[in-house]
Scaffold this motif. Structure first.
Motif, short mmCIF file in Angstrom:
data_model
loop_
_atom_site.label_atom_id
_atom_site.label_comp_id
_atom_site.label_asym_id
_atom_site.label_seq_id
_atom_site.Cartn_x
_atom_site.Cartn_y
_atom_site.Cartn_z
N ARG A 1 -8.13 20.13 -29.74
CA ARG A 1 -7.25 19.70 -30.80
C ARG A 1 -7.73 20.20 -32.14
N ALA A 2 -9.06 20.12 -32.33
CA ALA A 2 -9.62 20.57 -33.61
C ALA A 2 -9.33 22.05 -33.80
N SER A 3 -9.59 22.81 -32.80
CA SER A 3 -9.40 24.25 -32.98
C SER A 3 -7.94 24.56 -33.20
N LYS A 4 -7.06 23.80 -32.57
CA LYS A 4 -5.63 24.08 -32.75
C LYS A 4 -5.23 23.78 -34.18
N ARG B 1 -10.64 27.40 -8.11
CA ARG B 1 -9.73 28.33 -8.75
C ARG B 1 -8.30 27.87 -8.57
N GLU B 2 -8.01 27.36 -7.37
CA GLU B 2 -6.65 26.93 -7.10
C GLU B 2 -6.23 25.92 -8.14
N LYS B 3 -7.11 25.05 -8.46
CA LYS B 3 -6.70 24.01 -9.40
C LYS B 3 -6.55 24.57 -10.79
N THR B 4 -7.36 25.56 -11.13
CA THR B 4 -7.15 26.11 -12.47
C THR B 4 -5.85 26.88 -12.49
N LEU B 5 -5.49 27.52 -11.33
CA LEU B 5 -4.26 28.29 -11.31
C LEU B 5 -3.09 27.39 -11.31
N ASP B 6 -3.14 26.44 -10.39
CA ASP B 6 -1.90 25.77 -10.05
C ASP B 6 -1.20 25.41 -11.28
N PRO B 7 -1.52 24.82 -12.08
CA PRO B 7 -0.80 25.19 -13.27
C PRO B 7 -1.66 25.34 -14.48
N LEU B 8 -1.46 26.62 -14.91
CA LEU B 8 -1.80 26.91 -16.29
C LEU B 8 -0.87 26.06 -17.12
N SER B 9 0.26 25.77 -16.55
CA SER B 9 1.22 24.94 -17.27
C SER B 9 0.70 23.54 -17.41
N ALA B 10 -0.04 23.09 -16.40
CA ALA B 10 -0.57 21.73 -16.51
C ALA B 10 -1.50 21.63 -17.69
N SER B 11 -2.33 22.65 -17.88
CA SER B 11 -3.26 22.58 -19.00
C SER B 11 -2.52 22.71 -20.31
N GLN B 12 -1.41 23.50 -20.28
CA GLN B 12 -0.60 23.61 -21.50
C GLN B 12 -0.04 22.26 -21.87
N VAL B 13 0.54 21.64 -20.83
CA VAL B 13 1.12 20.32 -21.09
C VAL B 13 0.04 19.39 -21.60
N LEU B 14 -1.14 19.57 -21.04
CA LEU B 14 -2.24 18.71 -21.43
C LEU B 14 -2.58 18.89 -22.89
N SER B 15 -2.67 20.17 -23.31
CA SER B 15 -3.10 20.38 -24.69
C SER B 15 -2.07 19.87 -25.67
N THR B 16 -0.77 19.94 -25.30
CA THR B 16 0.21 19.39 -26.22
C THR B 16 0.22 17.88 -26.18
N GLN B 17 -0.35 17.34 -25.12
CA GLN B 17 -0.33 15.89 -25.03
C GLN B 17 -1.56 15.26 -25.66
N SER B 18 -2.50 16.09 -26.05
CA SER B 18 -3.77 15.50 -26.48
C SER B 18 -3.63 14.46 -27.57
N PRO B 19 -2.66 14.62 -28.47
CA PRO B 19 -2.55 13.52 -29.44
C PRO B 19 -2.24 12.18 -28.81
N THR B 20 -1.41 12.20 -27.76
CA THR B 20 -1.08 10.92 -27.15
C THR B 20 -1.82 10.80 -25.84
N GLN B 21 -3.06 10.48 -25.95
CA GLN B 21 -3.86 10.47 -24.74
C GLN B 21 -3.71 9.14 -24.04
N LYS B 22 -3.53 9.25 -22.76
CA LYS B 22 -3.43 8.01 -22.01
C LYS B 22 -4.77 7.73 -21.39
N VAL B 23 -5.20 6.54 -21.53
CA VAL B 23 -6.48 6.20 -20.90
C VAL B 23 -6.23 5.98 -19.44
#
Lengths: 375, 542
Positions: free
Chosen positions: B135-138, B59-81
């Motif tokens: 990304r598709a759903s967005k 849970r801590e990791k899902t909490l720690d940042p909801l912002s991290a996942s937000q940043v993640l979803s906006t970054q999905s187009p430029t995915q870094k391997v």
């Protein structure tokens, strides 16, 4: 101030001449004392003179009444009662909100009636019973009674008044002794403003139990601050809150213990402003409301007499003169007292023990005679 | 996310680490240090308790940042391997815990011997699939997905992050906050004075020590208009829910005007990141109000919805327009609508009671007076803030006849009052009204005297929180304000010296809905219990 000093001077002078010429000078001395007492009453009520507790007021009144009994000229109980009634009327007129004065006058009148009845030989119980028969048949007799002269009446009355004085001196301790029956450990107790009775009550319980007290400061005079510092110096965990937070913290309070200025004839209270809100909040949370009041605060007044119930002090306490321009366009009120109806009160703790508000009318009939309710 | 469990542990951490790679302010050592500390925290939790710890750390990791996942979803187009699968290996050798027994993934990563390489690929594939789906759903547009999403999210248990400012008694949370502020280069404000034990979970600051004293000049991280705003908040110069939100939005307009996108950055992402330290700073100066929270959510959404093809100037103008529209709609027009409804409730000969200084209630009364309604007003005030005097000045200037009393005289004035108008700071989802301390008392006594109580509140102050008492989430003001000097004597002067004495200066309290007869909002006149309905309607609209 100059006026006061001249009174002092004349009193000193009259005291030195007292030894030389008794009699006439005793009377002037007596009247001077009464005038000084009245002046004190008038000043004390406006909040500018020295603030006195009700206990002190009661003791001074009783002492003065004893002096009147000793030094005034009277031949029969009726005369004495007239004198005391007159003085009592003047004293209550000087400061109507100070009800303990009137209460003490009524107590002394009742003492005189009792002593008279005892001297005459008739027992007290028959006098007490107000049966319908008695009302119809002996309505006229009571007028004449009190004319007989008894030599020992004066001494008896003074002795009874002395007993009353000792009772008055012990009230706070009597109430404080009952503290442990009502307070358990780890409680949160709430109170408002400053009451010496409640202070003594809580300090007595704190000797053996640990509990927490929340004091509402009671604007604008903020007497709660004094109470809080005094309690915390005695080692009690105290918190001061603003009046506005009373309902907010009430959910965590186990008991509300307050003092009062007067206990009214229907069991209601005339207490410092903010108490009604406190009582309503306690009722909403089903928290018991305990009133610590000695018996001399019980008064035969009812709360419907609007003109004499409320007392106001200078609105400068609420909206100071620094507010300038808006002052002339605004009505500002600063009432001192609140009425608390008896339904909101759980228990009265007095020097004679604990009572429910519904029992107050009986206690009143024991303390005062019905004819003295109107001085 | 309900199915995320142990398998997602190392993935989460990878995402977070990648997200942190974006932030240019961190140096590599700092990052590694942070990772190490995080792992050590997890280790301690494990050692305590088997199952509980896995859930907690997950849970801590899902909490720690909801912002991290937000940043993640906006970054999905430029995915870094993730080239070398940056599974954090602490440089100081493996803290090879004797954690043979707990076979959770939370500790799985650092003991590479256990985790076979194939699961890494598996997890990577899973992750990639999920990102495609996101990304598709967005890109499909919000309408269809939101309709299916809305009921789904209502039913699934939402893991809400508990705000930091109600967890002051938890040292781990305080430490986390301190680290976050250090990263953002914002000074930490320290608590002041003895805190009453009932409120040990809240902050208590002193007015005399504003946060700005600890800032270096010139501050490189915080925009000067934000610094000024923070100071105005903490000193009480700007008070009141509406005033604070509007001031915040104006300050953000200033920030946006002065903003210039750094090279290789997109405005939609970078601006949101720039705003985060400002918000932390303002939070330190004075905890954010519900209306400010809603305004910030709106701005962040608008910023992240800026299409990438906009040039910087266009984007900025669009944002400024959005903010102006928000203020106009939610504050100004709402006030007009509310006064229209409220004036219907004011009749000639009324005696209206108001408490403190609510801009909305003052506006209503002024409008009613302009429309020639005959009424008089009783203003009730309370220590220590004495805000009612401000309301009194405004009403007297217009010419309304007023009476002024303190809250302890309430029982004296209520018998002659015909209506009570109250303002609100926020309306909670269970129907409780959160407002200035003392409001619940007024509602209580008014109910005892059978006087109707009307609360006026704009819809942007509606909040999804629920609360039943005034303790769990509140604000503690400077305790020294309770001191008063009368006749030259200050009773509580040395309250610090008395260890058993505490002063409590609450700012808010909650009023139960049974004390309130009507709530007047810009959507109409509703009962207190209809707040969640309004919230749902609002969510569907947006």
């Amino acid at each position: 101030e100059n006026y006061h000093i001249s009174w002092q001077d004349s009193r000193n002078r009259s005291e030195t001449t007292l030894n030389n010429m008794p009699g006439a000078d005793k009377e002037t001395d007596l009247s001077e004392r009464i005038e000084a007492f009245l002046a004190d009453l008038k000043r004390g009520g406006s909040g500018t003179g020295p603030l006195r507790g009700s206990g002190e007021m009661a003791r001074e009144t009783t002492a003065l009444l004893r002096r009147i009994t000793a030094q005034a000229r009277w031949s029969s109980a009726g005369d004495l009662m007239e004198i005391i009634r007159n003085e009592g009327r003047r004293m209550t007129a000087a400061q109507p909100s100070e009800t303990t004065v009137g209460n003490m006058v009524r107590r002394v009148l009742k003492i005189i009636r009792e002593e008279y009845a005892r001297s005459r030989g008739s027992s007290e119980e028959t006098d007490q019973q107000e049966s319908l028969h008695k009302l119809l048949t002996s309505g006229g007799l009571s007028e004449e009674n009190f004319r007989q002269h008894f030599a020992s009446l004066k001494a008896n009355v003074i002795e009874a008044i002395n007993e009353l004085l000792t009772e008055l001196e012990g009230t706070t301790d009597n109430i404080a002794m009952q503290a442990l029956e009502h307070i358990h450990s780890n409680e949160v107790i709430m109170t408002i403003g400053r009451s010496r009775t409640v202070e003594a009550f809580l300090k007595d319980a704190a000797r053996k139990r640990k509990f927490h007290v929340i004091v509402a400061e009671c604007a604008p005079f903020c007497q709660g601050h004094e109470m809080a510092t005094s309690l915390s110096k005695a080692g009690i965990e105290t918190t001061v809150i603003a009046d506005a937070a009373i309902f907010a913290v009430m959910s965590r309070v186990n008991k509300v213990i307050i003092g009062t200025q007067t206990v009214l004839a229907n069991g209601g209270l005339r207490a410092v402003n903010g108490t009604h809100t406190l009582a309503l909040a306690a009722k909403h949370h089903s928290t018991p409301l305990i009133v610590c009041a000695p018996m001399f605060k019980l008064s035969p007044q009812f709360p419907n007499e609007e003109e004499i119930f409320h007392k106001f002090v200078s609105p400068h306490e609420v909206l100071p003169f620094t507010e300038g321009e808006i002052l002339s366009k605004v009505n500002v009120h600063c009432p001192v007292f609140d009425y608390v109806p008896p339904e909101l009160i759980t228990l009265f703790i007095s020097n004679i023990g604990g009572n429910a508000p519904s029992y107050i009318y009986r206690l009143m009939s024991e303390l005062y005679h019905p004819e003295d309710h109107e001085l | 996310m309900a199915d995320c469990g142990e398998a997602n542990g190392p993935e989460r951490k990878n995402e977070i680490v990648r997200a942190k790679n974006e932030e240019k302010e961190l140096t590599k050592e700092e990052k590694q240090r942070l990772r190490k500390e995080k792992k050590q925290q997890k280790k301690q939790k494990e050692k305590k308790d088997d199952k509980g710890s896995s859930e907690k750390s997950g849970r801590e990791k899902t909490l720690d940042p909801l912002s991290a996942s937000q940043v993640l979803s906006t970054q999905s187009p430029t995915q870094k391997v993730p080239a070398s699968a940056p599974i954090p290996v602490p440089p100081s050798g493996a803290p090879s815990h004797s954690s043979g027994a707990p076979s959770h993934s939370s500790s799985g990563a650092p003991s590479p011997a256990d985790k076979p390489a194939k699961s890494k690929a598996e997890l990577k594939a899973e992750r990639r699939a999920r990102q495609e789906a996101d990304r598709a759903s967005k890109q499909q547009g919000s309408s269809s997905s939101s309709k299916t999403k809305a009921p789904a999210s209502d039913l699934n248990p939402v893991v809400k992050r508990l705000p930091e400012h109600v967890q002051v008694d938890d040292p781990a949370v305080v430490k986390r906050l301190a680290k976050k502020l250090e990263r953002q280069q914002i000074p930490l404000r320290s608590d002041y004075g003895y805190k009453v034990s009932l409120f040990s979970h809240l902050h208590q600051y002193s007015r005399k020590a504003p946060l700005t004293q600890l800032l270096s000049i010139p501050s490189s991280v915080i925009h000067p208009s934000i610094v000024r705003l923070g100071l105005q908040y903490s000193q009480g110069i700007v008070t009141g829910s509406n005033a604070r939100s509007v001031a915040l939005l104006h300050a953000f307009k200033q920030v946006i005007m002065d903003y210039s996108t750094p090279p290789n950055e997109e405005l939609s992402r970078d601006l949101v990141n720039k705003l985060k330290p400002y918000i932390s700073f303002l939070n330190q100066c004075r905890p954010l109000s519900a209306s400010m929270g809603n305004a910030i959510k709106y701005i962040k959404k608008e910023i992240s919805n800026i299409p990438s093809q906009y040039k910087e100037e266009e984007a900025k103008t669009k944002l400024l327009e959005c903010i102006d529209k928000y203020i106009d709609e939610k504050v100004v027009l709402a006030a007009k609508a509310i006064s229209k409804y409220a004036i219907e409730k004011i009749s000639d000969g009324d005696v209206i009671l108001v408490y403190g200084c609510s801009s909305l209630v003052n506006h209503i009364l002024c409008e009613a007076f302009d429309k020639n309604r005959k009424f008089r007003v009783i203003v009730v005030d309370s220590r220590p803030r004495l805000e009612g005097r401000e309301a009194l000045r405004r009403l007297v200037q217009i010419g309304i006849s007023c009476t002024y009393v303190l809250i302890s005289a309430l029982s004296y004035v209520l018998p002659e009052v015909s209506k009570v108008f109250l303002g609100a700071h926020a309306l909670l989802a269970n129907g409780y009204v959160m407002s200035r301390v003392g409001t619940s008392q007024i509602a209580l006594v008014a109910r005892a005297f059978n006087v109707p109580v009307l609360v006026c509140c704009e819809t942007y102050k509606f909040c999804e929180r629920v609360q039943t008492d005034s303790f769990v989430s509140n604000e503690l003001d400077d305790p020294d304000e309770l001191m008063v000097t009368r006749k030259g004597k200050t009773q509580l002067e040395d309250w610090h010296d008395l260890s058993t004495l505490g002063l409590l200066n609450l700012v808010y309290d909650v009023t139960p809905p049974d004390f309130v007869d009507l709530v007047i909002t810009d959507l109409g006149m509703i009962p207190c219990t209809s707040v969640p309905v309004v919230l749902r309607v609002k969510n569907v609209d947006q």
